[in-house]
Write a protein that holds these residues in place. Structure first.
Motif, short mmCIF file in Angstrom:
data_model
loop_
_atom_site.label_atom_id
_atom_site.label_comp_id
_atom_site.label_asym_id
_atom_site.label_seq_id
_atom_site.Cartn_x
_atom_site.Cartn_y
_atom_site.Cartn_z
N GLY A 373 0.66 -1.32 0.00
CA GLY A 373 -0.13 -0.02 -0.03
C GLY A 373 0.67 1.24 0.07
N GLY A 374 2.14 1.09 -0.37
CA GLY A 374 3.02 2.37 -0.61
C GLY A 374 3.84 2.68 0.77
N VAL A 375 3.67 1.70 1.64
CA VAL A 375 4.32 1.92 2.79
C VAL A 375 5.55 1.22 2.74
CG1 VAL A 375 4.40 1.43 5.34
CG2 VAL A 375 2.40 2.06 4.17
N TRP A 376 6.86 1.88 3.19
CA TRP A 376 8.10 1.33 3.22
C TRP A 376 8.53 1.07 4.65
CZ3 TRP A 376 11.78 1.80 -1.32
CH2 TRP A 376 11.10 2.40 -2.28
N ASP A 377 8.36 -0.34 5.06
CA ASP A 377 8.52 -0.78 6.46
C ASP A 377 10.14 -0.51 6.85
OD1 ASP A 377 6.45 -2.30 8.37
OD2 ASP A 377 8.62 -2.79 8.83
N ARG A 378 10.26 -0.04 7.89
CA ARG A 378 11.55 0.03 8.29
C ARG A 378 12.38 -1.23 8.45
NH1 ARG A 378 8.51 1.68 12.37
NH2 ARG A 378 8.14 3.69 11.43
N TRP A 379 11.76 -2.33 8.73
CA TRP A 379 12.59 -3.44 9.01
C TRP A 379 11.68 -4.88 8.61
CZ3 TRP A 379 14.67 -7.93 10.28
CH2 TRP A 379 15.95 -7.87 11.06
N LEU A 380 12.09 -5.21 7.43
CA LEU A 380 11.60 -6.40 6.77
C LEU A 380 11.99 -7.72 7.23
CD1 LEU A 380 11.60 -4.77 3.40
CD2 LEU A 380 9.56 -5.31 4.51
N HIS A 381 11.13 -8.70 7.66
CA HIS A 381 11.63 -9.88 8.00
C HIS A 381 10.99 -10.85 6.78
CE1 HIS A 381 11.55 -13.69 10.73
NE2 HIS A 381 12.40 -13.99 9.83
N GLY A 382 11.85 -11.25 5.93
CA GLY A 382 11.57 -11.71 4.48
C GLY A 382 10.81 -10.55 3.76
N ALA A 383 9.56 -10.69 3.24
CA ALA A 383 8.86 -9.82 2.50
C ALA A 383 7.98 -8.93 3.61
CB ALA A 383 7.99 -10.63 1.33
N SER A 384 8.01 -9.25 4.57
CA SER A 384 7.00 -8.62 5.43
C SER A 384 7.51 -7.55 6.54
CB SER A 384 6.16 -9.83 6.30
OG SER A 384 5.57 -10.70 5.40
N GLY A 385 6.64 -6.82 6.65
CA GLY A 385 7.19 -5.54 7.67
C GLY A 385 7.11 -5.99 9.00
N THR A 386 7.91 -5.48 9.89
CA THR A 386 8.00 -5.92 11.36
C THR A 386 7.67 -4.44 12.18
OG1 THR A 386 10.03 -5.79 11.74
CG2 THR A 386 9.24 -7.92 10.99
N HIS A 387 7.98 -3.43 11.47
CA HIS A 387 8.10 -2.17 12.01
C HIS A 387 8.93 -1.68 12.89
CE1 HIS A 387 4.06 -3.00 10.33
NE2 HIS A 387 3.39 -3.27 11.33
N VAL A 388 10.08 -2.60 13.12
CA VAL A 388 10.81 -2.26 14.36
C VAL A 388 11.78 -1.09 14.08
CG1 VAL A 388 12.95 -3.28 15.38
CG2 VAL A 388 10.84 -4.89 14.91
N MET A 389 12.04 -0.49 15.09
CA MET A 389 13.01 0.80 15.02
C MET A 389 12.47 2.03 14.59
SD MET A 389 15.72 -0.24 16.65
CE MET A 389 16.61 1.17 16.56
N ASN A 390 13.10 2.95 14.37
CA ASN A 390 12.58 4.43 14.35
C ASN A 390 13.14 5.05 12.95
OD1 ASN A 390 15.18 4.64 15.33
ND2 ASN A 390 14.70 6.76 16.07
N VAL A 437 8.80 0.95 19.88
CA VAL A 437 9.59 -0.02 19.03
C VAL A 437 9.25 -0.47 17.99
CG1 VAL A 437 11.20 -1.80 19.42
CG2 VAL A 437 10.84 -0.71 21.58
N LEU A 438 7.78 -0.93 17.66
CA LEU A 438 7.29 -1.49 16.51
C LEU A 438 6.16 -0.37 16.01
CD1 LEU A 438 7.99 -3.80 18.63
CD2 LEU A 438 7.01 -5.34 17.16
N SER A 439 6.58 0.80 15.84
CA SER A 439 5.50 1.85 15.33
C SER A 439 5.22 1.51 13.77
CB SER A 439 6.06 3.26 15.31
OG SER A 439 6.53 3.56 16.56
N ALA A 440 3.58 1.47 13.83
CA ALA A 440 2.98 0.97 12.63
C ALA A 440 3.48 1.81 11.57
CB ALA A 440 1.44 0.77 12.75
N GLY A 441 3.25 2.99 11.68
CA GLY A 441 3.67 3.83 10.23
C GLY A 441 4.87 4.01 9.70
N GLN A 442 4.92 4.37 8.57
CA GLN A 442 6.41 4.47 8.00
C GLN A 442 6.80 5.73 8.71
OE1 GLN A 442 6.71 4.59 3.70
NE2 GLN A 442 8.49 5.68 3.66
N ARG A 443 6.04 6.84 8.70
CA ARG A 443 6.74 7.96 9.51
C ARG A 443 5.79 8.39 10.53
NH1 ARG A 443 10.06 12.63 6.19
NH2 ARG A 443 11.14 11.14 4.88
#
Length: 506
Positions: A373-390, A437-443
């Motif tokens: 959906g246009g969101v660049w997740d900051r920490w990808l595990h495989g193909a999926s976003g974990t949202h980890v870090m800032n 730690v696991l914030s859902a949004g890209q920003r």
């Protein structure tokens, strides 16, 4: 462990300190923990969170399986001690002699592994395949044993990276499939689920649970299968293929990269050459032997991730859980991208050494963002976003790749996507889920940032000066990408935004 550069498969030990619900270290292996409960097919290197991947542990057991391995909650029975004197490790190859008398000898291709297991001649020779026991547990697993074809196959459904830190991470987001083909006939088979052992069975299923109970596996739960071989009949050889796409994909990867007529020595030699070529991209002189060992060890570590997640037929399962095909002009799709941890230096280094790999990683991140959906997740595990870090590490990662010679990706498409993410707050940005730690949004709290031109101390992420500096750095990276794309207006706008760090004081 045994892995090739950026390989999907990494066959490596899982150490235990006597608690089957966790490993001794996030990557599975800790030098001062000298007991092994299995050799898993996937790993993450250098992570801070306790566990992730560690899928499908194989454990060679010199004995009869008389109780459910899931019930061995202290790793007292189905595990073995070892000493480092009985261990050999080099790029692409790992070998260890266990106190049980078993020797495990492992090597790998990008998507498959070759294992050679030698058992004592006077003891039963069993192989446990703990399908449910990923490092952070599993929601489900399956195992199927086919004695006629001498194969064991199945899957594990897991995820949960950093899940013990916040409920936002307590979820499944991948299924890994495997096909293992042995060169020896099975003299007996069996499976287990939780505390129930089923000798003679050839199918089982079940996970360890725990994703919604604090993010850790539940002691005593899980499924798997075992096979037994005629003792004293020589080494047991097995070839294993894996896939995130399907069971057929795992079998096809095995056929493509590690067919029946390919020897263990051939796989080991090819893995050695692959590492020699990558490490040979830098030549250093001077210093001591120890200095040079340290240098090349660090270079080796820097080339373990991101990982290829596409199959040999170029198909991969994307961030939308649909199957896609790698685009023309790119060799592979990459995943497991620890954005915040690598955007300052690692992507620049690997791109400097191989611009094509850097370009493929940049394009991979764009494809996964489009599927998300246009969101660049900051920490990808495989193909999926974990949202980890800032922060928002993707702009800096792509700008770094571009600056160091990785120009073979859709620059305009990436720029447009990143600009939108930096200017239009999303539902995730406005949500406090997972903070900090696991914030859902890209920003996270982008609305506040655009309003104040700094990040206030109370936000949907880490907040304050650190978050402001991260956003300023990301905006500067966007200005650099815009300059490269010839978009002067966007370059000027984000160059201006990149100075908002000056709104911090004291």
């Amino acid at each position: 462990g045994a892995v090739t550069p950026f390989g999907m498969l990494s066959w490596s030990p899982e150490n235990t300190r006597g608690d089957a619900t966790r490993t001794a270290a996030p990557g599975g292996y800790q030098y001062d923990a000298t007991r092994i409960r299995g050799f898993s097919l996937t790993h993450m290197s250098g992570t801070g969170c306790a566990g992730g991947s560690g899928d499908i542990p194989f454990f060679p057991y010199a004995g009869e399986v008389t109780s459910s391995p899931a019930s061995d909650t202290k790793d007292a029975v189905y595990a073995a001690d070892f000493t480092h004197a009985d261990e050999q490790a080099e790029p692409g190859h790992y070998e260890v002699g266990l106190a049980s008398g078993v020797t495990a000898d492992l090597t790998a291709t990008a998507r498959t592994g070759s294992g050679r297991f030698t058992f004592p001649e006077d003891k039963p020779a069993s192989m446990l395949i703990r399908t449910a026991n990923s490092e952070v547990g599993s929601a489900d697993s399956t195992v199927r044993i086919d004695p006629k074809a001498r194969t064991v196959s199945g899957s594990v459904t897991s995820g949960n990276f950093c899940g013990y830190l916040d409920p936002e991470g307590q979820r499944s987001y991948y299924t890994l499939y495997f096909t293992a083909r042995f060169d020896r006939a099975f003299t007996s088979t069996g499976t287990w689920q939780d505390d129930r052992l089923s000798p003679g069975s050839t199918e089982a299923s079940g996970g360890t649970g725990g994703f919604a109970q604090g993010g850790r596996p539940v002691a005593g739960k899980g499924a798997g299968g075992y096979v037994q071989f005629e003792p004293g009949s020589g080494p047991v050889n097995v070839k294993v293929g894996i896939s995130y796409v399907s069971q057929a994909g795992a079998t096809a990867n095995l056929a493509a990269e590690n067919p029946p007529n390919r020897s263990f020595a051939s796989v080991r030699s090819a893995a050695h050459r692959a590492w020699r070529d990558r490490l040979g991209a830098i030549g250093v002189g001077g210093g001591t032997d120890s200095d040079r060992t340290t240098f090349y060890t660090a270079l080796y570590h820097s080339l373990l991730h991101p990982n290829v997640i596409s199959d040999a037929d170029r198909r991969y399962r994307g961030a939308d859980d649909k199957v896609h095909t790698v685009g023309r002009g790119h060799a592979a799709q990459y995943g497991t991208f620890s954005g915040w941890d690598v955007y300052r230096s690692q992507v620049q280094l690997l791109t400097l050494l191989d611009p094509d790999t850097g370009s493929d990683i940049a394009q991979s991140l764009l494809e996964l963002a489009r599927q998300n959906g246009g969101v660049w997740d900051r920490w990808l595990h495989g193909a999926s976003g974990t949202h980890v870090m800032n922060g928002d590490p993707s702009p800096a990662a792509l700008a770094g790749i571009r600056a160091f010679g990785g120009i073979g990706f859709d620059l305009r498409g990436a720029l447009d996507s990143l600009v939108k993410a930096a200017t239009v707050p999303t539902e995730g940005d406005l949500s406090s889920a997972g903070k900090p730690v696991l914030s859902a949004g890209q920003r996270p709290s982008l609305d506040k940032y655009l309003d104040h031109h700094y990040m206030p101390s109370v936000t949907n992420a880490w907040g304050g000066a650190a978050e402001t500096l991260e956003m300023s750095g990301a905006d500067f990276a966007i200005s650099q990408l815009a300059t490269a794309a010839g978009d002067k207006r966007t370059a000027a706008e984000f160059a201006g935004r990149s100075q908002w760090w000056q709104n911090n004081f004291n």
